[in-house]
Scaffold this motif. Structure first.
Motif, PDB file in Angstrom:
ATOM      1  N   GLY A 109       0.820  -1.206   0.000  1.00  0.00           N
ATOM      2  CA  GLY A 109       0.000   0.000   0.000  1.00  0.00           C
ATOM      3  C   GLY A 109       0.850   1.250   0.000  1.00  0.00           C
ATOM      4  N   LEU A 110       0.308   2.334  -0.566  1.00  0.00           N
ATOM      5  CA  LEU A 110       0.985   3.628  -0.563  1.00  0.00           C
ATOM      6  C   LEU A 110      -0.052   4.729  -0.689  1.00  0.00           C
ATOM      7  N   SER A 111       0.256   5.864  -0.094  1.00  0.00           N
ATOM      8  CA  SER A 111      -0.652   7.009  -0.125  1.00  0.00           C
ATOM      9  C   SER A 111      -0.065   8.122  -0.978  1.00  0.00           C
ATOM     10  N   TRP A 112      -0.860   9.146  -1.199  1.00  0.00           N
ATOM     11  CA  TRP A 112      -0.331  10.407  -1.700  1.00  0.00           C
ATOM     12  C   TRP A 112       0.431  11.086  -0.557  1.00  0.00           C
ATOM     13  N   CYS A 113       0.841  12.320  -0.746  1.00  0.00           N
ATOM     14  CA  CYS A 113       1.639  13.025   0.258  1.00  0.00           C
ATOM     15  C   CYS A 113       0.796  14.031   1.029  1.00  0.00           C
ATOM     16  N   LYS A 114       0.835  13.897   2.349  1.00  0.00           N
ATOM     17  CA  LYS A 114       0.277  14.947   3.194  1.00  0.00           C
ATOM     18  C   LYS A 114       1.217  16.154   3.128  1.00  0.00           C
ATOM     19  N   HIS A 115       0.659  17.369   3.074  1.00  0.00           N
ATOM     20  CA  HIS A 115       1.452  18.592   3.039  1.00  0.00           C
ATOM     21  C   HIS A 115       1.349  19.310   4.381  1.00  0.00           C
ATOM     22  N   GLY A 116       2.518  19.623   4.951  1.00  0.00           N
ATOM     23  CA  GLY A 116       2.542  20.322   6.223  1.00  0.00           C
ATOM     24  C   GLY A 116       2.009  21.741   6.102  1.00  0.00           C
ATOM     25  N   PHE A 117       1.516  22.286   7.229  1.00  0.00           N
ATOM     26  CA  PHE A 117       0.925  23.631   7.183  1.00  0.00           C
ATOM     27  C   PHE A 117       1.337  24.501   8.363  1.00  0.00           C
ATOM     28  N   GLN A 155      -8.185  14.230   2.976  1.00  0.00           N
ATOM     29  CA  GLN A 155      -7.926  14.283   1.537  1.00  0.00           C
ATOM     30  C   GLN A 155      -7.670  15.693   1.021  1.00  0.00           C
ATOM     31  N   SER A 156      -8.115  16.708   1.737  1.00  0.00           N
ATOM     32  CA  SER A 156      -7.893  18.080   1.269  1.00  0.00           C
ATOM     33  C   SER A 156      -6.423  18.472   1.324  1.00  0.00           C
ATOM     34  N   ASP A 157      -5.636  17.816   2.198  1.00  0.00           N
ATOM     35  CA  ASP A 157      -4.212  18.123   2.313  1.00  0.00           C
ATOM     36  C   ASP A 157      -3.327  17.050   1.698  1.00  0.00           C
ATOM     37  N   LEU A 158      -3.918  16.071   1.006  1.00  0.00           N
ATOM     38  CA  LEU A 158      -3.147  15.035   0.325  1.00  0.00           C
ATOM     39  C   LEU A 158      -3.002  15.398  -1.143  1.00  0.00           C
ATOM     40  N   LYS A 159      -1.772  15.365  -1.632  1.00  0.00           N
ATOM     41  CA  LYS A 159      -1.510  15.679  -3.028  1.00  0.00           C
ATOM     42  C   LYS A 159      -0.574  14.621  -3.603  1.00  0.00           C
ATOM     43  N   GLY A 160      -0.578  14.486  -4.929  1.00  0.00           N
ATOM     44  CA  GLY A 160       0.173  13.435  -5.597  1.00  0.00           C
ATOM     45  C   GLY A 160       1.671  13.509  -5.355  1.00  0.00           C
ATOM     46  N   ARG A 161       2.321  12.345  -5.444  1.00  0.00           N
ATOM     47  CA  ARG A 161       3.771  12.271  -5.271  1.00  0.00           C
ATOM     48  C   ARG A 161       4.523  12.755  -6.508  1.00  0.00           C
ATOM     49  N   GLY A 162       3.917  12.574  -7.666  1.00  0.00           N
ATOM     50  CA  GLY A 162       4.617  12.750  -8.926  1.00  0.00           C
ATOM     51  C   GLY A 162       5.368  14.056  -9.105  1.00  0.00           C
ATOM     52  N   PRO A 163       4.782  15.215  -8.790  1.00  0.00           N
ATOM     53  CA  PRO A 163       5.477  16.479  -9.046  1.00  0.00           C
ATOM     54  C   PRO A 163       6.606  16.790  -8.067  1.00  0.00           C
ATOM     55  N   ILE A 164       6.804  15.954  -7.050  1.00  0.00           N
ATOM     56  CA  ILE A 164       7.832  16.219  -6.044  1.00  0.00           C
ATOM     57  C   ILE A 164       9.151  15.592  -6.485  1.00  0.00           C
ATOM     58  N   ASN A 165      10.209  16.381  -6.505  1.00  0.00           N
ATOM     59  CA  ASN A 165      11.544  15.849  -6.741  1.00  0.00           C
ATOM     60  C   ASN A 165      12.077  15.379  -5.390  1.00  0.00           C
ATOM     61  N   ALA A 166      12.080  14.070  -5.171  1.00  0.00           N
ATOM     62  CA  ALA A 166      12.450  13.542  -3.855  1.00  0.00           C
ATOM     63  C   ALA A 166      13.922  13.761  -3.543  1.00  0.00           C
ATOM     64  N   SER A 172       6.288  22.419  -6.813  1.00  0.00           N
ATOM     65  CA  SER A 172       5.492  23.632  -6.933  1.00  0.00           C
ATOM     66  C   SER A 172       4.326  23.561  -5.964  1.00  0.00           C
ATOM     67  N   GLY A 173       4.139  24.598  -5.192  1.00  0.00           N
ATOM     68  CA  GLY A 173       3.043  24.598  -4.227  1.00  0.00           C
ATOM     69  C   GLY A 173       1.678  24.700  -4.861  1.00  0.00           C
ATOM     70  N   THR A 174       1.633  24.913  -6.164  1.00  0.00           N
ATOM     71  CA  THR A 174       0.341  25.091  -6.843  1.00  0.00           C
ATOM     72  C   THR A 174       0.094  24.020  -7.898  1.00  0.00           C
ATOM     73  N   TYR A 175       0.811  22.887  -7.827  1.00  0.00           N
ATOM     74  CA  TYR A 175       0.643  21.895  -8.892  1.00  0.00           C
ATOM     75  C   TYR A 175      -0.738  21.259  -8.832  1.00  0.00           C
ATOM     76  N   THR A 176      -1.182  20.783  -9.984  1.00  0.00           N
ATOM     77  CA  THR A 176      -2.513  20.192 -10.119  1.00  0.00           C
ATOM     78  C   THR A 176      -2.414  18.677 -10.054  1.00  0.00           C
ATOM     79  N   ASP A 177      -3.231  18.070  -9.211  1.00  0.00           N
ATOM     80  CA  ASP A 177      -3.231  16.620  -9.081  1.00  0.00           C
ATOM     81  C   ASP A 177      -3.981  15.975 -10.234  1.00  0.00           C
ATOM     82  N   PRO A 178      -3.640  14.708 -10.545  1.00  0.00           N
ATOM     83  CA  PRO A 178      -4.419  13.988 -11.552  1.00  0.00           C
ATOM     84  C   PRO A 178      -5.844  13.761 -11.076  1.00  0.00           C
TER      85      PRO A 178
END
Length: 476
Positions: A109-117, A155-166, A172-178
């Motif tokens: 299992g794997l999730s999207w990324c929670k974003h800190g605030f 889910q409001s603070d979960l965003k996709g992993r893809g745009p993050i350069n690990a 980008s703080g404004t990227y659009t999720d699939p």
């Protein structure tokens, strides 16, 4: 340049390892022997709780979804920015679930990324120098910040992993999720989605489970403190499936700080599993685990697990050398399923056996949605062979999926692991002492057994002229 060290049979990179116990004061993971890391250094200090959500069915498979709480710690010497979106000066937090079953670790299992605030200023990992009162947008030196599982599953603070350069922690703080598939139940989206069959106690007798969480932050990566950001904790699965909440998952034991979950495989099978870390220059870190076991039918099972900790360039192929005369069966591949709306394919890697190697290959990077070995995931490669492993470690090769860059020019990484040995040559008819030669010593053995079975070469029960002819034809 990172060095390597061995602790408790587990070989990892310069990250400091804490084996077997939770530390009230965390040891920095920058490889400096336990003194404070230079600059900010965020780790997962604890995985304290679990949330579970309504199960659902997708593409004919029943799933549950979960979220894991995380308490971060800044064990470095500088504060960490914790600003909310649309700023990208905050951590991103993926959550993973692993199972060890029949001696093999797999990611299930794997999730999207929670974003800190914002960050509270706690003392989980030692003395805290607060960055401010309340919940400021900075994590102070030595301070900890708890995010409950319900927050990490929001889910409001979960965003996709893809745009993050690990490798750099930059996004980008404004990227659009699939857009999630319409058929995917809402409760499963973005969270740590797990097939019911992977948790069902009746189908997983004796299995153990581990939650893993990780923090990525660009300031942490810039300070070269980003290889100790994952921690794991064991959990158990309840006996009963709930139609409204799936199986209950209960955390048990301590959080193993600064270790990815592949370390649990080595901990469960000390002396049998090897784990090594490999850093790609200008990019990130992979960990290779391997285990070879004898099968009941005289063959040997070879299991390789590769964890991409924080490489942006991803893994795109894996190759194991196979000597002539070695027969492979049950060649297999396993990757976690991208079914929670991320948009990647689940296509298995293609397997070929040629040029003295077995190779698994992902689709090329011209397909941006290919099932590459992306960061914070673990892929398995396996086969059975008719020979035992060679005495010393051999070389296996991980090919990188993304093209080289100006700062990361490698195309592959050579790694050490157990590999099949060269088969023993077939016996030579007439070589009675098995020294690899047919000579006067063997001729004497044959003549001494003339007329009896003791010098028999062709297995007819008698030593005669036919046996002598065979021996002379093989003379060396």
């Amino acid at each position: 340049m990172k060095t390597s060290l061995t602790l408790g049979g587990l070989l990892l990179g310069s990250t400091a390892i804490l084996l077997g116990q939770f530390q009230a004061t965390a040891v920095p993971g920058g490889g400096d022997g336990g003194t404070a890391s230079i600059g900010p250094d965020v780790i997962v200090g604890a995985i304290p709780d679990v949330s579970r959500y309504a199960p659902g069915t997708y593409q004919g498979t029943e799933y549950a979804s979960y979220a894991f709480g995380t308490t971060s710690c800044n064990i470095g010497t500088a504060q960490l920015q914790w600003q909310p979106n649309p700023s990208n000066l905050h951590p991103t937090i993926p959550q993973n679930l692993f199972r060890i079953k029949n001696g093999v670790i797999e990611q299930i299992g794997l999730s999207w990324c929670k974003h800190g605030f914002c960050a509270l200023q706690g003392t989980l990992c030692g003395a805290c120098i607060p960055a401010g009162a309340g919940c400021p947008t900075v994590l102070g030196i030595g301070c900890s910040d708890p995010y409950t599982s319900s927050l990490n599953g929001g889910q409001s603070d979960l965003k996709g992993r893809g745009p993050i350069n690990a490798s750099t922690g930059v996004f980008s703080g404004t990227y659009t999720d699939p857009t999630a598939p319409a058929a995917l139940p809402t409760s499963l989206r973005e969270r740590c989605m797990v097939a019911r069959s992977d948790l069902d106690p009746a189908q997983n007798v004796g299995a153990t489970y581990y939650a893993e969480c990780q923090y990525l932050h660009q300031a942490d990566a810039a300070a070269l403190n980003d290889d100790n950001n994952a921690s794991y904790r064991k959990l158990t699965v309840g006996a009963t499936w709930s139609t409204t909440a799936g199986y209950a998952l209960t955390l048990t034991g301590a959080t193993f700080q600064q270790q990815p979950a592949i370390a649990a495989w080595a901990a469960e099978f000390p002396g049998s599993v090897g784990v090594k870390s490999y850093d790609i220059a200008g990019d990130g870190r992979f960990l290779l685990g391997y285990r070879v076991t004898a099968n009941a039918n005289g063959t040997w099972h070879y299991e390789y697990a590769i964890h991409n900790l924080n490489s942006d360039r991803c893994g795109g192929s894996f190759s194991v050398p196979i000597p002539p005369g070695v027969t492979l069966t049950n060649i297999g591949f396993k990757s976690p399923s991208y079914n929670n709306g991320e948009g990647y394919t689940n296509a298995p890697w293609t397997v070929t056996q040629a040029d003295g190697a077995v190779t698994w290959t992902c689709e090329p990077n011209t397909n941006a949605s290919a099932n590459a070995l992306r960061w914070a995931t673990l892929y398995n490669f396996r086969f059975d062979a008719n020979v035992a492993p060679q005495a010393n470690l051999g070389s296996v090769t991980l090919g990188l999926w993304k093209a080289p860059t100006a700062t990361s020019t490698a195309t592959s990484a050579v790694m050490g692991a157990q590999i099949p040995s060269i088969p023993a040559p077939p016996p030579i008819a007439g070589d009675f002492n098995n020294d690899g030669f047919v000579n006067a010593t063997d001729l004497a053995n044959l003549l001494n057994g003339w007329g009896t079975a003791s010098g028999d070469v062709n297995s007819d029960g008698n030593t005669d002229a036919t046996d002598l002819s065979i021996l002379l034809n093989n003379w060396s």
